[in-house]
Write an enzyme that holds these catalytic residues in place. Sequence first.
Site, short mmCIF file in Angstrom:
data_model
loop_
_atom_site.label_atom_id
_atom_site.label_comp_id
_atom_site.label_asym_id
_atom_site.label_seq_id
_atom_site.Cartn_x
_atom_site.Cartn_y
_atom_site.Cartn_z
N GLU A 163 0.83 -1.20 0.00
CA GLU A 163 0.00 0.00 0.00
C GLU A 163 0.88 1.26 0.00
O GLU A 163 1.86 1.34 0.74
CB GLU A 163 -0.88 -0.05 1.25
CG GLU A 163 -1.86 1.09 1.42
CD GLU A 163 -2.69 0.93 2.69
OE1 GLU A 163 -3.69 1.66 2.83
OE2 GLU A 163 -2.34 0.07 3.54
N LYS A 190 -9.46 2.52 -1.90
CA LYS A 190 -9.68 1.90 -0.60
C LYS A 190 -11.03 2.34 -0.04
O LYS A 190 -11.38 3.52 -0.08
CB LYS A 190 -8.55 2.28 0.35
CG LYS A 190 -8.54 1.53 1.67
CD LYS A 190 -7.26 1.83 2.44
CE LYS A 190 -7.17 1.05 3.73
NZ LYS A 190 -5.91 1.31 4.45
N CYS A 198 -5.57 -3.25 2.44
CA CYS A 198 -5.34 -3.35 3.87
C CYS A 198 -6.60 -3.51 4.72
O CYS A 198 -7.18 -4.58 4.80
CB CYS A 198 -4.52 -2.15 4.33
SG CYS A 198 -3.71 -2.43 5.93
N TYR A 255 -16.51 -59.62 -4.61
CA TYR A 255 -17.93 -59.24 -4.56
C TYR A 255 -18.70 -60.26 -3.72
O TYR A 255 -18.63 -61.47 -3.95
CB TYR A 255 -18.51 -59.17 -5.97
CG TYR A 255 -19.90 -58.59 -6.03
CD1 TYR A 255 -20.09 -57.21 -6.02
CD2 TYR A 255 -21.02 -59.42 -6.07
CE1 TYR A 255 -21.36 -56.67 -6.07
CE2 TYR A 255 -22.29 -58.89 -6.12
CZ TYR A 255 -22.46 -57.52 -6.12
OH TYR A 255 -23.73 -56.99 -6.17
N LYS A 308 -19.18 -52.75 -7.43
CA LYS A 308 -18.95 -53.16 -6.04
C LYS A 308 -19.24 -52.01 -5.08
O LYS A 308 -19.75 -52.22 -3.98
CB LYS A 308 -17.51 -53.64 -5.87
CG LYS A 308 -17.18 -54.90 -6.65
CD LYS A 308 -15.72 -55.30 -6.48
CE LYS A 308 -15.39 -56.54 -7.32
NZ LYS A 308 -13.95 -56.91 -7.23
#
Length: 648
Positions: A46, A115, A173, A482, A608
């Site tokens: 910033e 901002k 920020c 199975y 299965k």
Amino acid sequence: MYYGFIKTACASPELKVADCTFNANQIIEEAKNAAKKGASIIVFPELCITGYTCGDLFFQQTLQKASENQLKEICSKTSKLNSLIFVGLPVPQAEGIYNCAAAIFKGKLLALFAKSYLPNYGEFYERRHFTPFQQNMETKLISFAGFDSVPFGTDILIQDKNNSALTIACELCEDLWVPVPPSSRHVLAGATVIVNLSAGNEVIGKADYRRNLVKSHSARSLCAYVYANAGKDESTQDMIFAGHNLIAENGTLLAQSTLFSNQTIFADVDVERLCQERRKTTSFGFSANNNTFNKKYTTIQIEFAEPKTYDFSRYVDAHPFVPSKLDERTQRCLEVIQLQSRGLAKRLRHINCQSAVIGLSGGLDSTLALLITCTAFDIVGIDRSKITAITMPCFGTTDRTYNNACTLAKECGATLKEIPIADVVRQHFKDIGQDEGKHDITYENCQARERTQVLMDYANKTNGIVIGTGDLSELALGWCTYNGDHMSMYGVNSSVPKTLVRYLVEWYANQAEENGNQKLSHNLKDILDTPVSPELLPPENGKISQVTEDLVGPYEIHDFYLYYLLRFGFSPAKIYFLAQKSELNYSNEILLKWLKNFYRRFFSQQFKRSCMPDGAKVGTVNLSPRGDWRMPSDAQATSWLEEVETLK
């Protein structure tokens, strides 16, 4: 992008407060360095052109003009970079001064992000100098730094023309620290990457708080969050800054800088993974479509050049189901064991069951199933002697596994019962005309189904339930018979992959050693050292002749493939790429061989899984047809296998 990855960078270069020329030169140099390392998105702190701590100098026209001129310089001298660059500076307008982030791409000023939330408490007094860009204000076009019609506001998206999944938005920020950050509406509007230009000072404990905030917000927003923070060269008249840079993706911290280091950090953000997460998490889509903000966004399209090479540096865990750090792995084991045992305890209470039956082979899966059942019985308050551990020796049983099974049952306090099945199986061979000397699938499955019949019938006799032993990896590959070991009345291991089973048994072994039960600990460690095998073929010289991983492939490879298939739905090409970049210690030839086998078995064995027993989900993925995975049993693997073939 490369397989959905975009390289991002956060930089906190050297700075001199109010010296815009010096600061701009540092920004230009650092941007070039980051671009050389492949960064497509580069974020600076910033107000980095002026410095955050200029105080009332922000009102000086000289500083304002100097920062605007140096923004021109940054645009000009980064024009040949294939990078989207974000820098911070004050932007004066008729009604006030705005704290802004400038987005630059190939020499052009794309947008100015203003901002919204200005801290004016404690050591901060931004409202003294700056005007907030409020939610009721709309994006407008302004002239600035020699550029006309520059979008100025907050609701601006920058999108890759070649891949709309890469959509970038920005906040500054304090915007992140409010209850509903601007980025919350940005992600609902489609942003997958949020950049934050910040100047957060350091006080005791703030670094941890900041790190957790960035991680949690990226998780809630299903986005990547790229956070560049002001460095140590800001004025220390009243505050200390440390350049704590962070890059997070969906709750995971990909990179962070060392405090007071002026360190540039890099991370490969997986945009494709984020999109997959959003598509699977349907509540995210509902939130986006039910967006109450109703804000109109300005979308700017840019075109990243395709990189000739890509320096991939992201860590890819070779064992995604198992944490690599000991303390995290221990915690994971505790959580999984708690979930498994609590799930079984609930079932026992629900059916008022006072006994359980387990087929104990001396292998890993049945060992874990018995240990979990013992824990569940302790929770419910049933004596462990009500657990019947049945060993059923047959043609493939070795002395090692037989003795381990017997010792384990005794040391756990379960009731051991031995029921040899060789004679019954031979009679069954005679009934169906099977040659005992022909060691085919019928030879193997007859044994598995006979064992299951014994377990089911004995459970009926004792008014108990059969505890399933099969794990998630076996279900994925269909490595079960199975209506044989495939079937039970409750499968405690059904969502635990083989790679994790091993660590869970190891955890029990360590606990036994700490509690002074050396015999149980030694027994469990020997089971851990025993090759994984169904023991359905006769042993050779008294040793196991049928090693599972020789037949279906290493479980650590298959578990890796399974995780990325189920968790993110990645293509075979991307899964193979990730496997190559991980620490799986196999050649490309081996990885491809088992990748093909994995897809072939995964598709062919769905029938299965379509009728698998109940079993609680304990991890992030599961194959239960009532839970995570619904797939037709006759779906074709053609497209996946064709893609695998192209990788050769």
